[in-house]
Design a protein around this motif. Structure first.
Motif, PDB file in Angstrom:
ATOM      1  N   GLY A 143      55.757 -33.568   6.583  1.00  0.00           N
ATOM      2  CA  GLY A 143      56.196 -33.024   7.930  1.00  0.00           C
ATOM      3  C   GLY A 143      55.648 -33.987   9.139  1.00  0.00           C
ATOM      4  N   PRO A 144      56.366 -33.749  10.340  1.00  0.00           N
ATOM      5  CA  PRO A 144      55.859 -34.477  11.444  1.00  0.00           C
ATOM      6  C   PRO A 144      54.612 -33.731  12.145  1.00  0.00           C
ATOM      7  N   ARG A 145      54.277 -32.429  11.861  1.00  0.00           N
ATOM      8  CA  ARG A 145      53.344 -31.718  12.422  1.00  0.00           C
ATOM      9  C   ARG A 145      51.961 -32.255  11.779  1.00  0.00           C
ATOM     10  N   ARG A 146      51.836 -32.334  10.718  1.00  0.00           N
ATOM     11  CA  ARG A 146      50.465 -32.773  10.019  1.00  0.00           C
ATOM     12  C   ARG A 146      50.401 -34.344  10.484  1.00  0.00           C
ATOM     13  N   VAL A 147      51.537 -35.234  10.427  1.00  0.00           N
ATOM     14  CA  VAL A 147      51.025 -36.488  10.730  1.00  0.00           C
ATOM     15  C   VAL A 147      50.703 -36.672  12.277  1.00  0.00           C
ATOM     16  N   ALA A 148      51.281 -35.671  13.155  1.00  0.00           N
ATOM     17  CA  ALA A 148      50.907 -35.919  14.464  1.00  0.00           C
ATOM     18  C   ALA A 148      49.578 -35.564  14.696  1.00  0.00           C
ATOM     19  N   VAL A 149      49.200 -34.303  13.991  1.00  0.00           N
ATOM     20  CA  VAL A 149      47.620 -33.714  14.409  1.00  0.00           C
ATOM     21  C   VAL A 149      46.626 -34.895  13.914  1.00  0.00           C
ATOM     22  N   ALA A 150      46.858 -35.560  12.672  1.00  0.00           N
ATOM     23  CA  ALA A 150      45.927 -36.363  12.069  1.00  0.00           C
ATOM     24  C   ALA A 150      46.147 -37.746  13.092  1.00  0.00           C
ATOM     25  N   ALA A 151      47.178 -38.167  13.368  1.00  0.00           N
ATOM     26  CA  ALA A 151      47.382 -39.356  14.033  1.00  0.00           C
ATOM     27  C   ALA A 151      46.649 -39.374  15.767  1.00  0.00           C
ATOM     28  N   PHE A 152      46.912 -38.284  16.186  1.00  0.00           N
ATOM     29  CA  PHE A 152      46.224 -38.114  17.824  1.00  0.00           C
ATOM     30  C   PHE A 152      44.795 -37.759  17.740  1.00  0.00           C
ATOM     31  N   ALA A 153      44.468 -36.872  16.510  1.00  0.00           N
ATOM     32  CA  ALA A 153      42.907 -36.789  16.368  1.00  0.00           C
ATOM     33  C   ALA A 153      42.291 -38.179  16.223  1.00  0.00           C
ATOM     34  N   LEU A 154      42.829 -38.891  15.271  1.00  0.00           N
ATOM     35  CA  LEU A 154      42.323 -40.262  15.102  1.00  0.00           C
ATOM     36  C   LEU A 154      42.281 -41.399  16.184  1.00  0.00           C
ATOM     37  N   VAL A 155      43.385 -40.970  16.977  1.00  0.00           N
ATOM     38  CA  VAL A 155      43.182 -41.793  18.293  1.00  0.00           C
ATOM     39  C   VAL A 155      42.039 -41.612  19.219  1.00  0.00           C
ATOM     40  N   ALA A 156      41.776 -40.170  19.324  1.00  0.00           N
ATOM     41  CA  ALA A 156      40.811 -39.867  20.191  1.00  0.00           C
ATOM     42  C   ALA A 156      39.178 -40.272  19.356  1.00  0.00           C
ATOM     43  N   ALA A 200      66.155 -31.393   9.369  1.00  0.00           N
ATOM     44  CA  ALA A 200      67.230 -31.656  10.436  1.00  0.00           C
ATOM     45  C   ALA A 200      68.530 -31.090   9.895  1.00  0.00           C
ATOM     46  N   GLY A 201      69.248 -30.587  10.687  1.00  0.00           N
ATOM     47  CA  GLY A 201      70.412 -30.051  10.371  1.00  0.00           C
ATOM     48  C   GLY A 201      71.485 -29.406  11.773  1.00  0.00           C
ATOM     49  N   PRO A 202      72.621 -28.898  11.288  1.00  0.00           N
ATOM     50  CA  PRO A 202      73.754 -28.789  12.331  1.00  0.00           C
ATOM     51  C   PRO A 202      72.924 -27.552  13.136  1.00  0.00           C
ATOM     52  N   ARG A 203      72.163 -26.668  12.867  1.00  0.00           N
ATOM     53  CA  ARG A 203      71.855 -25.458  13.456  1.00  0.00           C
ATOM     54  C   ARG A 203      70.580 -26.033  14.497  1.00  0.00           C
ATOM     55  N   ARG A 257      62.075 -25.408  21.057  1.00  0.00           N
ATOM     56  CA  ARG A 257      60.562 -25.811  20.793  1.00  0.00           C
ATOM     57  C   ARG A 257      60.227 -27.363  20.493  1.00  0.00           C
ATOM     58  N   ALA A 258      61.244 -27.690  19.472  1.00  0.00           N
ATOM     59  CA  ALA A 258      60.952 -29.210  19.008  1.00  0.00           C
ATOM     60  C   ALA A 258      61.041 -30.123  20.098  1.00  0.00           C
ATOM     61  N   VAL A 259      62.244 -30.397  20.890  1.00  0.00           N
ATOM     62  CA  VAL A 259      62.274 -31.132  22.075  1.00  0.00           C
ATOM     63  C   VAL A 259      61.193 -31.037  23.163  1.00  0.00           C
ATOM     64  N   ALA A 260      61.037 -29.713  23.542  1.00  0.00           N
ATOM     65  CA  ALA A 260      59.806 -29.469  24.504  1.00  0.00           C
ATOM     66  C   ALA A 260      58.356 -30.000  23.948  1.00  0.00           C
ATOM     67  N   GLY A 291      60.498 -38.454  15.757  1.00  0.00           N
ATOM     68  CA  GLY A 291      61.360 -38.112  15.004  1.00  0.00           C
ATOM     69  C   GLY A 291      61.569 -36.496  14.988  1.00  0.00           C
ATOM     70  N   ALA A 292      60.586 -36.006  15.296  1.00  0.00           N
ATOM     71  CA  ALA A 292      60.477 -34.269  15.383  1.00  0.00           C
ATOM     72  C   ALA A 292      61.346 -33.724  16.623  1.00  0.00           C
ATOM     73  N   ALA A 293      61.735 -34.598  17.534  1.00  0.00           N
ATOM     74  CA  ALA A 293      62.668 -34.309  18.707  1.00  0.00           C
ATOM     75  C   ALA A 293      63.947 -33.995  18.273  1.00  0.00           C
ATOM     76  N   TYR A 294      64.425 -34.501  17.136  1.00  0.00           N
ATOM     77  CA  TYR A 294      66.000 -34.223  16.915  1.00  0.00           C
ATOM     78  C   TYR A 294      66.087 -33.326  15.819  1.00  0.00           C
ATOM     79  N   VAL A 295      64.853 -32.636  15.302  1.00  0.00           N
ATOM     80  CA  VAL A 295      65.297 -31.708  14.285  1.00  0.00           C
ATOM     81  C   VAL A 295      66.066 -30.367  14.809  1.00  0.00           C
ATOM     82  N   GLY A 296      67.120 -30.337  14.180  1.00  0.00           N
ATOM     83  CA  GLY A 296      68.062 -29.156  14.319  1.00  0.00           C
ATOM     84  C   GLY A 296      69.184 -29.175  15.509  1.00  0.00           C
ATOM     85  N   LEU A 297      69.184 -30.607  16.072  1.00  0.00           N
ATOM     86  CA  LEU A 297      70.120 -30.740  17.067  1.00  0.00           C
ATOM     87  C   LEU A 297      71.576 -31.107  16.738  1.00  0.00           C
TER      88      LEU A 297
END
Length: 283
Positions: free
Chosen positions: A131-144, A276-279, A67-70, A182-188
């Motif tokens: 966390g990246p979720r809240r930052v992304a929500v606020a950022a994309f909403a502010l871009v719009a 982020a971690g090995p799992r 999910r993080a990567v997709a 940054g979120a794309a690499y979580v857990g990889l």
């Protein structure tokens, strides 16, 4: 070697085809359809090879099962639209409607770059806190939201409000790019990180080409028969509304990103998907 011969020409053909939209009959021109179809065939062949190859491949697309990567790839695709798409109509508006020369139009876009530079440090700091979720929500909403003023521009709109909107838009764009990256690499695992980097970067570049192509077609059709700065401004308004709508599509997708990181537990690692971690993250 086969993957390299499929992926590189395929992505190049897609970007080239999309770049030809403005100077042809929309998406139906031969100079657009031929490279687009060729690129889709090559990228499709690479996708099948990557998903079915038992060993390693040039880019492991099986990471998209996580999910993080997709979600990061999808957001960077839309982020590419939000970033590069308006970079075509913005200088044209300043030149064709307001009468600025090329240098003047470029200088008027400086606040957006300054805002994006400022966001580099702020976004990383807040990602560690919330966390990246809240930052992304606020950022994309502010871009719009920061793009909305350009959907109401006229031939006489003042330059100061637009430059202020560009500064805010730059801050939001910078954060909107950093959060999913940054979120794309979580857990990889360590060996999977380069593959995730390629997937997200290609998604962003293709998204930028799609954004430019779509807004070019919208602006071209909206400006047909337009006479005078006022009529041209109405055509630019329509193009910027499309940019607002395409950016707003990213906001609900941000909810798929990992949430707030949890502090390390003395009895074991934190739950997967939070830090982020090995799992691997939960699909």
């Amino acid at each position: 070697m086969v993957g390299l011969l499929l992926l590189c020409p395929g992505v190049t053909a897609l970007v080239y085809g999309l770049s030809r939209v403005e100077g042809s009959a929309g998406f139906t021109g031969a100079t657009v359809l031929a490279p687009l179809l060729g690129g889709l065939v090559l990228v499709g062949g690479f996708t099948v090879r990557s998903l079915t190859r038992p060993g390693g491949s040039l880019v492991d697309l099986r990471l998209l099962r996580h999910r993080a990567v997709a979600s990061s790839a999808a957001l960077l695709f839309l982020g590419g639209i939000a970033l590069y798409g308006p970079m075509m109509p913005l200088p044209l508006y300043f030149q064709q409607v307001r009468g600025e020369d090329a240098l003047g139009a470029g200088l008027l876009l400086v606040p957006q770059g300054a805002g994006a530079l400022l966001a580099r440090g702020l976004a990383g700091r807040y990602m560690d806190r919330v966390g990246p979720r809240r930052v992304a929500v606020a950022a994309f909403a502010l871009v719009a939201v920061a793009t909305v003023p350009f959907a109401f521009v006229t031939a006489g709109t003042g330059g100061t409000p637009l430059m202020a909107a560009l500064f805010v838009r730059g801050i939001a764009l910078g954060a909107a790019m950093i959060a999913p990256m940054g979120a794309a690499y979580v857990g990889l695992r360590h060996r999977e990180i380069p593959h995730a980097g390629v997937v997200t970067r290609v998604a962003q570049q293709i998204g930028g080409s799609v954004g430019i192509a779509v807004l070019a077609v919208v602006l071209q059709h909206a400006s047909l028969g337009a006479r005078g700065p006022g009529a041209l401004a109405d055509a630019f308004d329509r193009a910027f509304w499309w940019s607002v709508a395409l950016t707003a599509l990213a906001v609900p997708l941000c909810l798929l990103l990992p949430g707030r990181p949890r502090p390390p537990s003395p009895t074991g690692p934190a739950r997967t998907g939070e830090v982020a971690g090995p799992r691997r993250p939960t699909v």
